[in-house]
Design a protein around this motif. Sequence first.
Motif, PDB file in Angstrom:
ATOM      1  N   LYS A   7      -0.260 -12.438  88.849  1.00  0.00           N
ATOM      2  CA  LYS A   7       0.584 -12.885  87.740  1.00  0.00           C
ATOM      3  C   LYS A   7       1.795 -13.707  88.174  1.00  0.00           C
ATOM      4  O   LYS A   7       2.482 -14.285  87.339  1.00  0.00           O
ATOM      5  N   GLY A   8       2.057 -13.742  89.475  1.00  0.00           N
ATOM      6  CA  GLY A   8       3.229 -14.460  89.961  1.00  0.00           C
ATOM      7  C   GLY A   8       3.949 -13.636  91.015  1.00  0.00           C
ATOM      8  O   GLY A   8       3.403 -12.661  91.556  1.00  0.00           O
ATOM      9  N   GLN A   9       5.199 -14.005  91.311  1.00  0.00           N
ATOM     10  CA  GLN A   9       5.975 -13.237  92.277  1.00  0.00           C
ATOM     11  C   GLN A   9       6.290 -11.841  91.714  1.00  0.00           C
ATOM     12  O   GLN A   9       6.637 -11.712  90.542  1.00  0.00           O
ATOM     13  N   HIS A  10       6.200 -10.832  92.561  1.00  0.00           N
ATOM     14  CA  HIS A  10       6.597  -9.476  92.185  1.00  0.00           C
ATOM     15  C   HIS A  10       7.987  -9.179  92.726  1.00  0.00           C
ATOM     16  O   HIS A  10       8.897  -8.808  91.987  1.00  0.00           O
ATOM     17  N   HIS A  11       8.153  -9.360  94.039  1.00  0.00           N
ATOM     18  CA  HIS A  11       9.475  -9.217  94.657  1.00  0.00           C
ATOM     19  C   HIS A  11       9.495  -9.984  95.969  1.00  0.00           C
ATOM     20  O   HIS A  11       8.450 -10.373  96.497  1.00  0.00           O
ATOM     21  N   VAL A  12      10.684 -10.209  96.467  1.00  0.00           N
ATOM     22  CA  VAL A  12      10.898 -10.754  97.805  1.00  0.00           C
ATOM     23  C   VAL A  12      11.780  -9.764  98.540  1.00  0.00           C
ATOM     24  O   VAL A  12      12.784  -9.306  98.000  1.00  0.00           O
ATOM     25  N   SER A  13      11.395  -9.418  99.775  1.00  0.00           N
ATOM     26  CA  SER A  13      12.175  -8.464 100.565  1.00  0.00           C
ATOM     27  C   SER A  13      12.745  -9.161 101.793  1.00  0.00           C
ATOM     28  O   SER A  13      12.018  -9.837 102.528  1.00  0.00           O
ATOM     29  N   ALA A  14      14.052  -8.973 101.999  1.00  0.00           N
ATOM     30  CA  ALA A  14      14.778  -9.663 103.060  1.00  0.00           C
ATOM     31  C   ALA A  14      15.523  -8.644 103.926  1.00  0.00           C
ATOM     32  O   ALA A  14      15.449  -7.435 103.701  1.00  0.00           O
ATOM     33  N   ILE A  15      16.259  -9.157 104.909  1.00  0.00           N
ATOM     34  CA  ILE A  15      16.954  -8.300 105.882  1.00  0.00           C
ATOM     35  C   ILE A  15      18.457  -8.537 105.805  1.00  0.00           C
ATOM     36  O   ILE A  15      18.917  -9.683 105.767  1.00  0.00           O
ATOM     37  N   THR A  16      19.200  -7.443 105.776  1.00  0.00           N
ATOM     38  CA  THR A  16      20.656  -7.498 105.866  1.00  0.00           C
ATOM     39  C   THR A  16      21.116  -6.576 106.988  1.00  0.00           C
ATOM     40  O   THR A  16      20.442  -5.580 107.295  1.00  0.00           O
ATOM     41  N   ALA A  17      22.243  -6.897 107.596  1.00  0.00           N
ATOM     42  CA  ALA A  17      22.820  -6.014 108.613  1.00  0.00           C
ATOM     43  C   ALA A  17      23.964  -5.185 108.040  1.00  0.00           C
ATOM     44  O   ALA A  17      24.527  -4.350 108.742  1.00  0.00           O
ATOM     45  N   ASN A  18      24.294  -5.397 106.764  1.00  0.00           N
ATOM     46  CA  ASN A  18      25.479  -4.755 106.188  1.00  0.00           C
ATOM     47  C   ASN A  18      25.223  -4.414 104.718  1.00  0.00           C
ATOM     48  O   ASN A  18      25.413  -5.248 103.837  1.00  0.00           O
ATOM     49  N   ASP A  61      12.756  -8.734  91.207  1.00  0.00           N
ATOM     50  CA  ASP A  61      13.366  -7.976  92.304  1.00  0.00           C
ATOM     51  C   ASP A  61      13.581  -8.803  93.568  1.00  0.00           C
ATOM     52  O   ASP A  61      12.631  -9.383  94.110  1.00  0.00           O
ATOM     53  N   LEU A  62      14.818  -8.791  94.049  1.00  0.00           N
ATOM     54  CA  LEU A  62      15.151  -9.275  95.383  1.00  0.00           C
ATOM     55  C   LEU A  62      15.624  -8.053  96.141  1.00  0.00           C
ATOM     56  O   LEU A  62      16.621  -7.433  95.771  1.00  0.00           O
ATOM     57  N   THR A  63      14.923  -7.661  97.191  1.00  0.00           N
ATOM     58  CA  THR A  63      15.212  -6.398  97.867  1.00  0.00           C
ATOM     59  C   THR A  63      15.640  -6.644  99.305  1.00  0.00           C
ATOM     60  O   THR A  63      15.321  -7.674  99.898  1.00  0.00           O
ATOM     61  N   PHE A  64      16.358  -5.664  99.860  1.00  0.00           N
ATOM     62  CA  PHE A  64      16.870  -5.798 101.222  1.00  0.00           C
ATOM     63  C   PHE A  64      16.673  -4.508 102.009  1.00  0.00           C
ATOM     64  O   PHE A  64      16.982  -3.422 101.529  1.00  0.00           O
ATOM     65  N   PHE A  65      16.166  -4.672 103.232  1.00  0.00           N
ATOM     66  CA  PHE A  65      16.178  -3.603 104.221  1.00  0.00           C
ATOM     67  C   PHE A  65      17.465  -3.758 105.025  1.00  0.00           C
ATOM     68  O   PHE A  65      17.752  -4.855 105.519  1.00  0.00           O
ATOM     69  N   GLU A  66      18.226  -2.672 105.155  1.00  0.00           N
ATOM     70  CA  GLU A  66      19.400  -2.745 106.016  1.00  0.00           C
ATOM     71  C   GLU A  66      18.986  -2.408 107.450  1.00  0.00           C
ATOM     72  O   GLU A  66      18.498  -1.316 107.727  1.00  0.00           O
ATOM     73  N   ILE A  67      19.182  -3.360 108.348  1.00  0.00           N
ATOM     74  CA  ILE A  67      18.964  -3.145 109.777  1.00  0.00           C
ATOM     75  C   ILE A  67      20.304  -3.450 110.448  1.00  0.00           C
ATOM     76  O   ILE A  67      20.630  -4.618 110.712  1.00  0.00           O
ATOM     77  N   PRO A  68      21.138  -2.425 110.678  1.00  0.00           N
ATOM     78  CA  PRO A  68      22.530  -2.643 111.103  1.00  0.00           C
ATOM     79  C   PRO A  68      22.699  -3.503 112.341  1.00  0.00           C
ATOM     80  O   PRO A  68      23.693  -4.200 112.478  1.00  0.00           O
ATOM     81  N   GLY A 229      19.674 -12.151 107.311  1.00  0.00           N
ATOM     82  CA  GLY A 229      19.592 -13.399 106.562  1.00  0.00           C
ATOM     83  C   GLY A 229      18.216 -14.025 106.526  1.00  0.00           C
ATOM     84  O   GLY A 229      18.054 -15.125 105.996  1.00  0.00           O
ATOM     85  N   SER A 230      17.199 -13.337 107.070  1.00  0.00           N
ATOM     86  CA  SER A 230      15.828 -13.854 106.992  1.00  0.00           C
ATOM     87  C   SER A 230      15.039 -13.047 105.959  1.00  0.00           C
ATOM     88  O   SER A 230      15.472 -11.991 105.504  1.00  0.00           O
ATOM     89  N   VAL A 231      13.866 -13.564 105.598  1.00  0.00           N
ATOM     90  CA  VAL A 231      13.007 -12.890 104.621  1.00  0.00           C
ATOM     91  C   VAL A 231      11.899 -12.147 105.353  1.00  0.00           C
ATOM     92  O   VAL A 231      11.276 -12.678 106.278  1.00  0.00           O
ATOM     93  N   HIS A 232      11.639 -10.923 104.928  1.00  0.00           N
ATOM     94  CA  HIS A 232      10.622 -10.078 105.562  1.00  0.00           C
ATOM     95  C   HIS A 232       9.238 -10.346 104.975  1.00  0.00           C
ATOM     96  O   HIS A 232       8.265 -10.525 105.712  1.00  0.00           O
ATOM     97  N   HIS A 233       9.125 -10.371 103.648  1.00  0.00           N
ATOM     98  CA  HIS A 233       7.831 -10.642 103.017  1.00  0.00           C
ATOM     99  C   HIS A 233       8.006 -11.025 101.557  1.00  0.00           C
ATOM    100  O   HIS A 233       9.070 -10.835 100.967  1.00  0.00           O
ATOM    101  N   VAL A 234       6.943 -11.568 100.979  1.00  0.00           N
ATOM    102  CA  VAL A 234       6.889 -11.860  99.557  1.00  0.00           C
ATOM    103  C   VAL A 234       5.735 -11.076  98.956  1.00  0.00           C
ATOM    104  O   VAL A 234       4.676 -10.920  99.583  1.00  0.00           O
ATOM    105  N   ALA A 235       5.956 -10.537  97.758  1.00  0.00           N
ATOM    106  CA  ALA A 235       4.937  -9.742  97.068  1.00  0.00           C
ATOM    107  C   ALA A 235       4.535 -10.425  95.768  1.00  0.00           C
ATOM    108  O   ALA A 235       5.355 -11.072  95.111  1.00  0.00           O
ATOM    109  N   PHE A 236       3.258 -10.241  95.393  1.00  0.00           N
ATOM    110  CA  PHE A 236       2.702 -10.872  94.207  1.00  0.00           C
ATOM    111  C   PHE A 236       2.201  -9.805  93.232  1.00  0.00           C
ATOM    112  O   PHE A 236       1.707  -8.756  93.643  1.00  0.00           O
TER     113      PHE A 236
END
Length: 326
Positions: A7-18, A61-68, A229-236
């Motif tokens: 149906k289209g994009q579901h979410h995008v998951s990215a990385i943050t350190a903070n 949804d724009l989601t973030f994994f925190e990797i300090p 600041g990079s993207v981990h994956h895109v979900a559909f």
Amino acid sequence: MSRKPLKGQHHVSAITANAKENYRFYTEILGMRLVKKSINQDDPSVYHLFYADERGNPGTDLTFFEIPHAGKTYHGTNSITATSLRVPNDKALEYWLNRFEEYKVEHDEMTRHTGRAILPFRDFEGQRLVLVSDEHDNGVSGGSPWKDSPVPVEHAIYGLGPVTLTVSRPELTEKVLTSIMGFRETRQYAPLVEGQKPVRVFETGEGGSGAEIHLEERKDMERERPGRGSVHHVAFRVENEEDMKKWVEHINEIGLPNSGFVERYYFRSLYFREPNGILFELATDGPGFEGDEPFETLGEKLSLPPYFESQRPQIEANLKPLKTSK
């Protein structure tokens, strides 16, 4: 077995350190709602934060994994190089341009891009983002803006727009998009970098901003080294669990290495990498984020899927406190 189109994009998951600064930027400046404060289910020692429309509708949804200790991102190919966020119209982009000036957000100028007005910008870690106007969009609908947002509803972000994949061998990604995932190529537009080939647009389902992948070829770059600041994956988006099982069977029949059916509690998933190494996920539209906390207080407490609940004391002890309640 017949499968419904993605149906289209579901979410995008990215990385943050903070996580703390990430929460401030995406809620106070971008005005998105934190609809779930949870953990990375593959590494429960770190946060997984979900920002979206008012209730985390699929496609918002724009989601973030925190990797300090995440290092710097070294931009390159075979990566997701831009995530778009939908706003209602061109006038909204003028509001955002002023807001970015007020909050000293790094941004480019407003421009037109494959028929749409856009405003590229970066977050505090250099995450590559683009606001895209839906003024002339007739495709898959967006979500519902959060009424308690610091951003007026008429200008609010309410969904994910096109996602740009930059790859060294586009013919391999194209084959996965079209032959396996059912996308169709609809048009091309001028290259983002002079001297390169045109960017190709693929869409699925009802099409439009929320169902597009933009495929850029770059042979003049090394492979991206991801970090903060990079993207981990895109979900559909997949309609439901029944259809997800058909997609699992389809991917297995083709012989594409994959995760198999994965229970994420808030949705059901399947993961695989396309040949250039970008991680794709298929995710069901439901059950959604209101199974373990009410709509009114989404994102205010640490939510754990039931199969992690017995580990809560240990998990909470390992996480740096993050205040998200009012």
